[in-house]
Design a protein around this motif. Structure first.
Motif, short mmCIF file in Angstrom:
data_model
loop_
_atom_site.label_atom_id
_atom_site.label_comp_id
_atom_site.label_asym_id
_atom_site.label_seq_id
_atom_site.Cartn_x
_atom_site.Cartn_y
_atom_site.Cartn_z
N LEU A 51 -1.43 11.08 0.57
CA LEU A 51 -0.80 9.88 0.03
C LEU A 51 0.71 9.95 0.16
CD1 LEU A 51 -2.80 9.10 -3.25
CD2 LEU A 51 -2.95 7.96 -1.03
N ALA A 52 1.27 11.11 -0.20
CA ALA A 52 2.72 11.28 -0.07
C ALA A 52 3.16 11.19 1.38
CB ALA A 52 3.12 12.62 -0.68
N LEU A 53 2.37 11.76 2.27
CA LEU A 53 2.70 11.72 3.69
C LEU A 53 2.68 10.29 4.24
CD1 LEU A 53 3.38 13.41 6.18
CD2 LEU A 53 0.92 13.62 6.63
N SER A 54 1.67 9.53 3.83
CA SER A 54 1.59 8.15 4.33
C SER A 54 2.73 7.31 3.76
CB SER A 54 0.25 7.53 3.93
OG SER A 54 0.11 7.43 2.53
N ALA A 55 3.11 7.55 2.51
CA ALA A 55 4.22 6.81 1.93
C ALA A 55 5.54 7.19 2.61
CB ALA A 55 4.31 7.08 0.43
N TRP A 101 -5.82 2.37 -10.68
CA TRP A 101 -4.95 1.35 -10.07
C TRP A 101 -3.81 1.93 -9.24
CZ3 TRP A 101 -6.56 -3.60 -10.21
CH2 TRP A 101 -7.55 -3.92 -11.15
N LEU A 102 -3.52 3.23 -9.40
CA LEU A 102 -2.48 3.86 -8.58
C LEU A 102 -3.06 4.59 -7.37
CD1 LEU A 102 0.05 5.30 -11.21
CD2 LEU A 102 0.28 3.27 -9.77
N ASN A 103 -4.34 4.40 -7.13
CA ASN A 103 -4.98 5.03 -5.97
C ASN A 103 -5.17 3.98 -4.88
OD1 ASN A 103 -6.51 6.43 -4.15
ND2 ASN A 103 -8.31 6.63 -5.48
N PRO A 104 -4.42 4.06 -3.79
CA PRO A 104 -4.56 3.04 -2.74
C PRO A 104 -5.93 3.03 -2.10
CG PRO A 104 -3.17 4.86 -1.99
CD PRO A 104 -3.38 5.05 -3.45
N HIS A 105 -6.65 4.16 -2.17
CA HIS A 105 -7.98 4.21 -1.58
C HIS A 105 -8.94 3.26 -2.29
CE1 HIS A 105 -7.03 7.42 1.17
NE2 HIS A 105 -6.59 8.18 0.18
N VAL A 106 -8.70 3.02 -3.58
CA VAL A 106 -9.58 2.12 -4.31
C VAL A 106 -9.44 0.70 -3.77
CG1 VAL A 106 -8.05 1.42 -6.20
CG2 VAL A 106 -10.49 1.60 -6.60
N TYR A 107 -8.23 0.34 -3.33
CA TYR A 107 -8.03 -1.00 -2.76
C TYR A 107 -8.69 -1.09 -1.38
CZ TYR A 107 -4.58 -1.42 -6.46
OH TYR A 107 -3.96 -1.44 -7.68
N LEU A 136 0.82 -1.21 0.00
CA LEU A 136 0.00 0.00 0.00
C LEU A 136 0.86 1.26 0.00
CD1 LEU A 136 -2.89 -0.96 2.45
CD2 LEU A 136 -2.97 -0.78 -0.05
N ARG A 137 2.00 1.23 0.69
CA ARG A 137 2.89 2.40 0.69
C ARG A 137 3.47 2.64 -0.70
NH1 ARG A 137 4.62 0.31 5.73
NH2 ARG A 137 6.48 -0.59 4.77
N LEU A 138 3.82 1.56 -1.39
CA LEU A 138 4.37 1.69 -2.74
C LEU A 138 3.33 2.29 -3.69
CD1 LEU A 138 6.73 1.12 -4.66
CD2 LEU A 138 5.74 -1.15 -5.07
N VAL A 139 2.10 1.81 -3.60
CA VAL A 139 1.04 2.36 -4.43
C VAL A 139 0.77 3.81 -4.07
CG1 VAL A 139 -1.40 2.14 -5.03
CG2 VAL A 139 0.00 0.09 -4.80
N ALA A 140 0.83 4.13 -2.78
CA ALA A 140 0.60 5.51 -2.33
C ALA A 140 1.63 6.46 -2.92
CB ALA A 140 0.61 5.58 -0.81
N ALA A 141 2.90 6.06 -2.94
CA ALA A 141 3.95 6.91 -3.48
C ALA A 141 3.74 7.16 -4.97
CB ALA A 141 5.32 6.28 -3.23
#
Length: 208
Positions: A201-205, A123-129, A73-78
């Motif tokens: 997203l950047a902050l969580s990554a 697919w690059l949005n972690p929120h969708v997962y 999830l961190r990778l997708v968030a970045a």
């Protein structure tokens, strides 16, 4: 559909609409395609089918696996933060330059690029997962057997209904967006939405 399957299907439909009907990067792109009347059906189908696949994966148990992989999830968030920031800057540039306020100017030039952009928003949005795979998948676990499939089908139907309404319903707004000022406001709103989503997203990554 028999009545025992109707109840979980309606629950899935209601929850799916509650999660998807919001101002976000994916919805903003579909809206712009609809206003420009370009690539509407392929983009709508890509977004809806992607949601359906993710919902199906969650209902089949992938949500538990994703929840246990914070590194993924961190990778997708970045990646998502970088992409959204880039798209937000592009929208901001369009809003600041009057000559760039045409409907088509915010869209890729070819169908392939439009589909790639829609896929990136999806697919690059972690929120969708989290929404489709983890949340909907987790809730579906309360239903036994075929009722779980009915719940997932209802949630997937919500995605198809929303994206079709957003993409093709945007044409009703065409008279409003015949004015350059309306495009300026839309692009400014899109830029703000992109930056607002990209920042956390950047902050969580970064925090990991």
């Amino acid at each position: 559909m028999s009545f025992p399957l109707l109840a979980p299907a309606l629950q899935g439909l209601a929850l799916g609409l509650g999660l998807i009907v919001a101002i976000g990067a994916q919805n903003a792109f579909v809206l712009r395609c609809g206003l420009a009347r370009r690539f509407v059906l392929p983009v709508v189908l890509l977004c809806a089918v992607s949601d359906a696949l993710l919902i199906a994966a969650g209902c089949l148990g992938l949500g538990t696996l994703i929840a246990g992989q914070p590194g993924l999830l961190r990778l997708v968030a970045a990646g998502g933060a970088a992409f959204l920031a880039w798209y937000g800057l592009a929208a901001l540039r369009r809003a600041l330059h009057p000559q760039a306020l045409a409907a088509e100017n915010g869209l890729p030039a070819t169908l392939g690029r439009a589909l790639a952009t829609a896929a990136a928003f999806t697919w690059l949005n972690p929120h969708v997962y989290l929404d489709t795979v983890v949340l909907l998948g987790g809730i579906s676990a309360q239903f036994p057997g075929i009722e779980r499939l009915a719940f997932g089908a209802g949630a997937a139907a919500a995605s198809f209904a929303w994206f079709l309404a957003l993409g093709f319903g945007a044409r009703a707004l065409t008279p409003l967006f015949a004015r350059p000022a309306a495009w300026r406001v839309l692009d400014l709103l899109i830029a703000l939405v992109m930056f607002a989503i990209a920042a956390p997203l950047a902050l969580s990554a970064w925090r990991g």
